[in-house]
Motif scaffolding. Structure first.
Motif, PDB file in Angstrom:
ATOM      1  N   ASP A 131      61.602   6.335  76.457  1.00 49.82           N
ATOM      2  CA  ASP A 131      60.366   6.881  75.889  1.00 49.82           C
ATOM      3  C   ASP A 131      59.564   5.785  75.192  1.00 49.82           C
ATOM      4  O   ASP A 131      58.332   5.760  75.255  1.00 49.82           O
ATOM      5  N   THR A 132      60.267   4.865  74.513  1.00 42.56           N
ATOM      6  CA  THR A 132      59.606   3.774  73.798  1.00 42.56           C
ATOM      7  C   THR A 132      58.864   2.864  74.777  1.00 42.56           C
ATOM      8  O   THR A 132      57.742   2.443  74.516  1.00 42.56           O
ATOM      9  N   ALA A 133      59.490   2.574  75.923  1.00 39.23           N
ATOM     10  CA  ALA A 133      58.837   1.743  76.941  1.00 39.23           C
ATOM     11  C   ALA A 133      57.620   2.466  77.504  1.00 39.23           C
ATOM     12  O   ALA A 133      56.560   1.856  77.699  1.00 39.23           O
ATOM     13  N   ALA A 134      57.754   3.767  77.761  1.00 39.28           N
ATOM     14  CA  ALA A 134      56.625   4.541  78.297  1.00 39.28           C
ATOM     15  C   ALA A 134      55.455   4.531  77.321  1.00 39.28           C
ATOM     16  O   ALA A 134      54.301   4.354  77.723  1.00 39.28           O
ATOM     17  N   THR A 135      55.742   4.690  76.041  1.00 36.26           N
ATOM     18  CA  THR A 135      54.690   4.664  75.020  1.00 36.26           C
ATOM     19  C   THR A 135      53.987   3.311  75.022  1.00 36.26           C
ATOM     20  O   THR A 135      52.755   3.235  74.935  1.00 36.26           O
ATOM     21  N   ARG A 136      54.750   2.232  75.142  1.00 34.85           N
ATOM     22  CA  ARG A 136      54.169   0.880  75.142  1.00 34.85           C
ATOM     23  C   ARG A 136      53.332   0.649  76.397  1.00 34.85           C
ATOM     24  O   ARG A 136      52.248   0.069  76.330  1.00 34.85           O
ATOM     25  N   VAL A 137      53.812   1.088  77.559  1.00 27.76           N
ATOM     26  CA  VAL A 137      53.048   0.942  78.803  1.00 27.76           C
ATOM     27  C   VAL A 137      51.721   1.683  78.681  1.00 27.76           C
ATOM     28  O   VAL A 137      50.662   1.145  79.027  1.00 27.76           O
ATOM     29  N   LYS A 138      51.746   2.904  78.151  1.00 27.87           N
ATOM     30  CA  LYS A 138      50.509   3.672  77.986  1.00 27.87           C
ATOM     31  C   LYS A 138      49.549   2.969  77.032  1.00 27.87           C
ATOM     32  O   LYS A 138      48.344   2.936  77.271  1.00 27.87           O
ATOM     33  N   ASP A 185      39.963   0.002  84.420  1.00 24.63           N
ATOM     34  CA  ASP A 185      40.604  -0.265  85.710  1.00 24.63           C
ATOM     35  C   ASP A 185      42.126  -0.301  85.640  1.00 24.63           C
ATOM     36  O   ASP A 185      42.802  -0.246  86.661  1.00 24.63           O
ATOM     37  N   ALA A 186      42.682  -0.402  84.450  1.00 23.84           N
ATOM     38  CA  ALA A 186      44.135  -0.508  84.288  1.00 23.84           C
ATOM     39  C   ALA A 186      44.806   0.809  84.644  1.00 23.84           C
ATOM     40  O   ALA A 186      44.364   1.876  84.235  1.00 23.84           O
ATOM     41  N   LYS A 187      45.891   0.716  85.435  1.00 23.26           N
ATOM     42  CA  LYS A 187      46.608   1.917  85.862  1.00 23.26           C
ATOM     43  C   LYS A 187      48.063   1.935  85.392  1.00 23.26           C
ATOM     44  O   LYS A 187      48.677   2.980  85.309  1.00 23.26           O
ATOM     45  N   GLY A 188      48.624   0.773  85.103  1.00 21.09           N
ATOM     46  CA  GLY A 188      50.017   0.671  84.685  1.00 21.09           C
ATOM     47  C   GLY A 188      50.444  -0.780  84.708  1.00 21.09           C
ATOM     48  O   GLY A 188      49.609  -1.677  84.661  1.00 21.09           O
ATOM     49  N   VAL A 189      51.752  -1.013  84.805  1.00 23.15           N
ATOM     50  CA  VAL A 189      52.266  -2.376  84.888  1.00 23.15           C
ATOM     51  C   VAL A 189      53.171  -2.506  86.103  1.00 23.15           C
ATOM     52  O   VAL A 189      53.698  -1.524  86.611  1.00 23.15           O
ATOM     53  N   ARG A 190      53.328  -3.736  86.574  1.00 24.22           N
ATOM     54  CA  ARG A 190      54.208  -4.049  87.701  1.00 24.22           C
ATOM     55  C   ARG A 190      55.324  -4.945  87.185  1.00 24.22           C
ATOM     56  O   ARG A 190      55.088  -5.943  86.507  1.00 24.22           O
ATOM     57  N   VAL A 191      56.555  -4.574  87.515  1.00 27.65           N
ATOM     58  CA  VAL A 191      57.719  -5.365  87.132  1.00 27.65           C
ATOM     59  C   VAL A 191      58.229  -6.097  88.366  1.00 27.65           C
ATOM     60  O   VAL A 191      58.298  -5.531  89.457  1.00 27.65           O
ATOM     61  N   GLY A 192      58.571  -7.349  88.173  1.00 33.99           N
ATOM     62  CA  GLY A 192      59.143  -8.143  89.256  1.00 33.99           C
ATOM     63  C   GLY A 192      60.096  -9.162  88.669  1.00 33.99           C
ATOM     64  O   GLY A 192      60.393  -9.152  87.477  1.00 33.99           O
ATOM     65  N   ASP A 196      56.067  10.484  81.389  1.00 40.02           N
ATOM     66  CA  ASP A 196      55.045  10.942  80.439  1.00 40.02           C
ATOM     67  C   ASP A 196      53.687  10.275  80.662  1.00 40.02           C
ATOM     68  O   ASP A 196      53.001   9.917  79.708  1.00 40.02           O
ATOM     69  N   GLY A 197      53.312  10.065  81.915  1.00 37.02           N
ATOM     70  CA  GLY A 197      52.012   9.468  82.219  1.00 37.02           C
ATOM     71  C   GLY A 197      52.006   7.950  82.280  1.00 37.02           C
ATOM     72  O   GLY A 197      51.009   7.346  82.645  1.00 37.02           O
TER      73      GLY A 197
END
Length: 131
Positions: free
Chosen positions: A10-17, A26-33, A62-63
């Motif tokens: 949940d903490t990561a989701a909150t930070r991504v949002k 234009d931002a939609k999310g993040v990409r991990v690689g 959560d979005g």
């Protein structure tokens, strides 16, 4: 139904949002690689996504949207992405069962590809136990 390559707290989701909200329309999310580098051999990468790549795996909570690069999937199977704030740093964390070692500062890691046969056996055992 398949399983998610990665999960997030949940903490990561909150930070991504929060990153998406502060990065413009234009931002939609993040990409991990992952990329080669650091003293242990590999580093996690996180980039802002404005145009999702159809080949990336999508994880949502959560979005919050996190895409995983195809080249990183085998190294990230079973990983949980978190976010922590400590006295010295704040940032995303990765609890990765495929990690075999890390450098002293924790900025780079050594990863092995996931054992797909072991994952399949584990999922089969979990399914049998739930019935």
């Amino acid at each position: 139904m398949g399983f998610a390559v990665m999960t997030m707290t949940d903490t990561a989701a909150t930070r991504v949002k929060a990153i998406v909200e502060n990065s413009g329309p234009d931002a939609k999310g993040v990409r991990v690689g992952i990329k080669k580098g650091g003293c242990a051999g590999m580093e996690y990468t996180i980039d802002l996504v404005t145009e999702p790549n159809a080949k990336d795996d999508l994880i949502e909570l959560d979005g919050a949207k996190v895409w995983v690069e195809p080249s990183a999937v085998l190294y990230l199977l079973g990983t949980q992405m978190g976010f922590e704030t400590t006295t010295l740093r704040s940032g995303f964390t990765f609890t990765n069962p495929n990690q075999t070692s890390a450098c002293g500062c924790g900025e780079s890691v050594e990863l092995k590809p996931a054992d797909l046969a072991a994952l399949a056996a584990q999922r089969q055992a979990e399914t049998a136990a739930s019935h």
